[in-house]
Design a protein around this motif. Structure first.
Motif, PDB file in Angstrom:
ATOM      1  N   ALA A 143       0.840  -1.202   0.000  1.00 46.71           N
ATOM      2  CA  ALA A 143       0.000   0.000   0.000  1.00 46.71           C
ATOM      3  C   ALA A 143       0.873   1.248   0.000  1.00 46.71           C
ATOM      4  CB  ALA A 143      -0.920   0.006   1.214  1.00 46.71           C
ATOM      5  N   GLY A 144       1.973   1.195   0.742  1.00 47.22           N
ATOM      6  CA  GLY A 144       2.906   2.318   0.757  1.00 47.22           C
ATOM      7  C   GLY A 144       3.676   2.446  -0.547  1.00 47.22           C
ATOM      8  N   ILE A 145       4.102   1.305  -1.096  1.00 40.72           N
ATOM      9  CA  ILE A 145       4.833   1.327  -2.360  1.00 40.72           C
ATOM     10  C   ILE A 145       3.976   1.914  -3.472  1.00 40.72           C
ATOM     11  CG2 ILE A 145       5.818  -0.142  -4.168  1.00 40.72           C
ATOM     12  CD1 ILE A 145       6.834  -1.995  -1.959  1.00 40.72           C
ATOM     13  N   GLU A 146       2.700   1.512  -3.504  1.00 38.18           N
ATOM     14  CA  GLU A 146       1.777   2.006  -4.528  1.00 38.18           C
ATOM     15  C   GLU A 146       1.197   3.380  -4.180  1.00 38.18           C
ATOM     16  OE1 GLU A 146       1.198   0.589  -7.443  1.00 38.18           O
ATOM     17  OE2 GLU A 146       2.689  -0.923  -6.890  1.00 38.18           O
ATOM     18  N   ARG A 147       1.609   3.906  -3.010  1.00 41.39           N
ATOM     19  CA  ARG A 147       1.174   5.232  -2.569  1.00 41.39           C
ATOM     20  C   ARG A 147      -0.353   5.370  -2.568  1.00 41.39           C
ATOM     21  NH1 ARG A 147       5.369   8.620  -1.829  1.00 41.39           N
ATOM     22  NH2 ARG A 147       7.387   7.953  -2.683  1.00 41.39           N
ATOM     23  N   MET A 148      -1.002   4.421  -1.929  1.00 42.02           N
ATOM     24  CA  MET A 148      -2.435   4.534  -1.709  1.00 42.02           C
ATOM     25  C   MET A 148      -2.701   5.826  -0.941  1.00 42.02           C
ATOM     26  SD  MET A 148      -4.963   1.986   0.470  1.00 42.02           S
ATOM     27  CE  MET A 148      -5.279   0.838  -0.873  1.00 42.02           C
ATOM     28  N   PRO A 149      -3.741   6.583  -1.293  1.00 45.79           N
ATOM     29  CA  PRO A 149      -4.041   7.827  -0.573  1.00 45.79           C
ATOM     30  C   PRO A 149      -4.078   7.601   0.940  1.00 45.79           C
ATOM     31  CG  PRO A 149      -5.432   7.657  -2.500  1.00 45.79           C
ATOM     32  CD  PRO A 149      -4.682   6.348  -2.404  1.00 45.79           C
ATOM     33  N   MET A 150      -3.398   8.475   1.670  1.00 52.14           N
ATOM     34  CA  MET A 150      -3.220   8.283   3.106  1.00 52.14           C
ATOM     35  C   MET A 150      -4.540   8.131   3.855  1.00 52.14           C
ATOM     36  SD  MET A 150      -1.348   7.988   5.748  1.00 52.14           S
ATOM     37  CE  MET A 150       0.271   8.402   5.103  1.00 52.14           C
ATOM     38  N   LEU A 151      -5.487   9.036   3.619  1.00 50.06           N
ATOM     39  CA  LEU A 151      -6.757   8.967   4.345  1.00 50.06           C
ATOM     40  C   LEU A 151      -7.503   7.675   4.037  1.00 50.06           C
ATOM     41  CD1 LEU A 151      -8.078  12.646   4.100  1.00 50.06           C
ATOM     42  CD2 LEU A 151      -7.017  11.492   6.052  1.00 50.06           C
ATOM     43  N   GLN A 152      -7.418   7.228   2.792  1.00 49.67           N
ATOM     44  CA  GLN A 152      -8.063   5.976   2.406  1.00 49.67           C
ATOM     45  C   GLN A 152      -7.415   4.804   3.127  1.00 49.67           C
ATOM     46  OE1 GLN A 152      -7.675   3.780  -1.649  1.00 49.67           O
ATOM     47  NE2 GLN A 152      -9.437   5.155  -1.875  1.00 49.67           N
ATOM     48  N   PHE A 153      -6.084   4.800   3.164  1.00 49.11           N
ATOM     49  CA  PHE A 153      -5.362   3.726   3.856  1.00 49.11           C
ATOM     50  C   PHE A 153      -5.711   3.705   5.336  1.00 49.11           C
ATOM     51  CE2 PHE A 153      -1.690   2.430   6.408  1.00 49.11           C
ATOM     52  CZ  PHE A 153      -1.534   1.126   5.975  1.00 49.11           C
ATOM     53  N   LEU A 154      -5.709   4.874   5.968  1.00 47.57           N
ATOM     54  CA  LEU A 154      -6.011   4.943   7.396  1.00 47.57           C
ATOM     55  C   LEU A 154      -7.440   4.487   7.685  1.00 47.57           C
ATOM     56  CD1 LEU A 154      -4.316   8.310   8.434  1.00 47.57           C
ATOM     57  CD2 LEU A 154      -3.576   5.992   9.018  1.00 47.57           C
ATOM     58  N   GLY A 155      -8.380   4.913   6.840  1.00 48.63           N
ATOM     59  CA  GLY A 155      -9.768   4.530   7.047  1.00 48.63           C
ATOM     60  C   GLY A 155      -9.982   3.035   6.925  1.00 48.63           C
ATOM     61  N   LEU A 156      -9.407   2.425   5.895  1.00 50.99           N
ATOM     62  CA  LEU A 156      -9.562   0.986   5.677  1.00 50.99           C
ATOM     63  C   LEU A 156      -8.848   0.187   6.762  1.00 50.99           C
ATOM     64  CD1 LEU A 156      -8.996   0.975   1.817  1.00 50.99           C
ATOM     65  CD2 LEU A 156     -11.148   0.440   2.980  1.00 50.99           C
ATOM     66  N   THR A 157      -7.667   0.654   7.149  1.00 48.79           N
ATOM     67  CA  THR A 157      -6.907  -0.024   8.205  1.00 48.79           C
ATOM     68  C   THR A 157      -7.654   0.048   9.531  1.00 48.79           C
ATOM     69  OG1 THR A 157      -4.786   0.432   7.134  1.00 48.79           O
ATOM     70  CG2 THR A 157      -4.737  -0.044   9.488  1.00 48.79           C
ATOM     71  N   PHE A 158      -8.175   1.229   9.839  1.00 47.63           N
ATOM     72  CA  PHE A 158      -8.920   1.418  11.089  1.00 47.63           C
ATOM     73  C   PHE A 158     -10.151   0.516  11.121  1.00 47.63           C
ATOM     74  CE2 PHE A 158     -12.054   3.349  13.840  1.00 47.63           C
ATOM     75  CZ  PHE A 158     -11.318   3.728  14.948  1.00 47.63           C
ATOM     76  N   ALA A 159     -10.877   0.474  10.003  1.00 43.80           N
ATOM     77  CA  ALA A 159     -12.107  -0.327   9.954  1.00 43.80           C
ATOM     78  C   ALA A 159     -11.806  -1.819  10.078  1.00 43.80           C
ATOM     79  CB  ALA A 159     -12.859  -0.047   8.653  1.00 43.80           C
ATOM     80  N   GLY A 160     -10.824  -2.298   9.316  1.00 43.77           N
ATOM     81  CA  GLY A 160     -10.464  -3.716   9.382  1.00 43.77           C
ATOM     82  C   GLY A 160      -9.930  -4.104  10.744  1.00 43.77           C
ATOM     83  N   SER A 161      -9.087  -3.236  11.325  1.00 46.16           N
ATOM     84  CA  SER A 161      -8.523  -3.511  12.649  1.00 46.16           C
ATOM     85  C   SER A 161      -9.609  -3.490  13.718  1.00 46.16           C
ATOM     86  CB  SER A 161      -7.448  -2.469  12.989  1.00 46.16           C
ATOM     87  OG  SER A 161      -6.374  -2.538  12.079  1.00 46.16           O
ATOM     88  N   ALA A 162     -10.587  -2.604  13.551  1.00 48.73           N
ATOM     89  CA  ALA A 162     -11.662  -2.515  14.534  1.00 48.73           C
ATOM     90  C   ALA A 162     -12.427  -3.835  14.619  1.00 48.73           C
ATOM     91  CB  ALA A 162     -12.607  -1.368  14.176  1.00 48.73           C
ATOM     92  N   ILE A 163     -12.690  -4.439  13.475  1.00 43.87           N
ATOM     93  CA  ILE A 163     -13.418  -5.719  13.459  1.00 43.87           C
ATOM     94  C   ILE A 163     -12.581  -6.817  14.101  1.00 43.87           C
ATOM     95  CG2 ILE A 163     -14.390  -7.518  11.976  1.00 43.87           C
ATOM     96  CD1 ILE A 163     -15.104  -5.283   9.994  1.00 43.87           C
ATOM     97  N   TRP A 164     -11.332  -6.946  13.632  1.00 38.39           N
ATOM     98  CA  TRP A 164     -10.438  -8.002  14.133  1.00 38.39           C
ATOM     99  C   TRP A 164     -10.209  -7.853  15.633  1.00 38.39           C
ATOM    100  CZ3 TRP A 164      -8.064 -12.376  12.315  1.00 38.39           C
ATOM    101  CH2 TRP A 164      -6.959 -12.851  13.024  1.00 38.39           C
ATOM    102  N   ASN A 165      -9.838  -6.657  16.064  1.00 40.92           N
ATOM    103  CA  ASN A 165      -9.512  -6.435  17.474  1.00 40.92           C
ATOM    104  C   ASN A 165     -10.725  -6.618  18.375  1.00 40.92           C
ATOM    105  OD1 ASN A 165      -7.138  -5.696  16.247  1.00 40.92           O
ATOM    106  ND2 ASN A 165      -6.896  -3.786  17.368  1.00 40.92           N
ATOM    107  N   THR A 166     -11.878  -6.140  17.925  1.00 41.56           N
ATOM    108  CA  THR A 166     -13.080  -6.262  18.746  1.00 41.56           C
ATOM    109  C   THR A 166     -13.423  -7.715  19.020  1.00 41.56           C
ATOM    110  OG1 THR A 166     -13.991  -4.167  17.924  1.00 41.56           O
ATOM    111  CG2 THR A 166     -15.545  -5.743  18.886  1.00 41.56           C
ATOM    112  N   VAL A 167     -13.328  -8.564  17.998  1.00 42.82           N
ATOM    113  CA  VAL A 167     -13.623  -9.991  18.162  1.00 42.82           C
ATOM    114  C   VAL A 167     -12.747 -10.606  19.242  1.00 42.82           C
ATOM    115  CG1 VAL A 167     -13.488 -12.254  17.059  1.00 42.82           C
ATOM    116  CG2 VAL A 167     -14.528 -10.336  15.838  1.00 42.82           C
ATOM    117  N   PHE A 168     -11.447 -10.312  19.198  1.00 46.20           N
ATOM    118  CA  PHE A 168     -10.515 -10.972  20.118  1.00 46.20           C
ATOM    119  C   PHE A 168     -10.510 -10.343  21.502  1.00 46.20           C
ATOM    120  CE2 PHE A 168      -9.056 -12.546  16.095  1.00 46.20           C
ATOM    121  CZ  PHE A 168      -8.692 -13.850  16.394  1.00 46.20           C
TER     122      PHE A 168
END
Length: 218
Positions: A143-168
């Motif tokens: 994602a960094g190599i391809e320079r994904m837009p920062m806000l998009q990366f943060l939003g997707l990472t936050f959302a995915g992490s929220a699901i994973w972390n909440t379960v555990f």
């Protein structure tokens, strides 16, 4: 060490990563859980399937609230992923191609196809990758190599992490002193992922070797 004593009395002898994690959370509170989750992104041998349930368990003992455990671990996941994103940016596309062209059994067009795939499915990869063992950390680098837009990366990472972390974290909170049961389930899933990846890699290598032999015979 109230939590460690409680677990030991529950016949669970904590040592290694688990013991260190409990000690950190007792000393630093919920921010300690966030710090360890951030480090887990940078050093995969620190397993989230141990740290996250332990954070939930520690919250159940009253050292901090469940909401604090969730907030800090999700923040830790996002910060750790952001560090790897910047590493990918620093590494850069040119260096990636330079190294790729010197690897055996690969072609430049393979990397070009991978880039094209990431261009089409990068958002899904970052979001769902946060919930797949092994790839949870690695997906931030391309994602960094391809320079994904920062806000998009943060939003997707936050959302995915929220699901994973909440379960555990919630599982550890509900299971209490039996938090370690979560590790067994995730461990099995992780080995399944490793097996699938191994089979895919072996199959790819066999196809590539046959292709090279065919080209040499022509």
């Amino acid at each position: 060490m109230r939590v460690l004593t409680a677990v030991t009395e529950g016949s669970q002898d904590l040592g290694g990563v688990a013991g260190w994690a409990v000690d950190m959370m007792e000393k630093l509170g919920a921010p300690g859980a966030g710090l360890m989750v951030a480090l887990e992104n940078l050093f995969p041998p620190l397993p989230s399937e141990i740290i996250l349930p332990l954070a939930g368990f520690t919250a159940s003992r009253g050292d901090f609230t469940l909401a604090e455990a969730l907030a800090w671990t999700i923040l830790g996941s996002t910060v750790g992923a952001l560090a790897l994103y910047y590493l990918g940016q620093l590494f850069g596309r040119q260096r990636m191609y330079w190294i790729w062209e010197r690897l055996p059994l690969v072609k430049t067009e393979d990397l070009e196809k991978t880039e094209a795939w990431f261009g089409r499915h990068g958002r899904k990869a970052v979001f769902f990758g946060r919930m797949i063992p092994i790839f949870r950390s690695l997906i931030s680098v391309p994602a960094g190599i391809e320079r994904m837009p920062m806000l998009q990366f943060l939003g997707l990472t936050f959302a995915g992490s929220a699901i994973w972390n909440t379960v555990f974290v919630v599982a550890g909170y509900q299971l209490g002193e039996n938090w370690h049961r979560v590790e067994g389930v995730v461990g099995t899933f992780q080995w399944v992922v490793i097996g699938v990846v191994a089979v895919a890699v072996i199959g790819w290598v066999m196809v590539r070797v046959r292709s090279i032999r065919t080209q040499r015979q022509e």
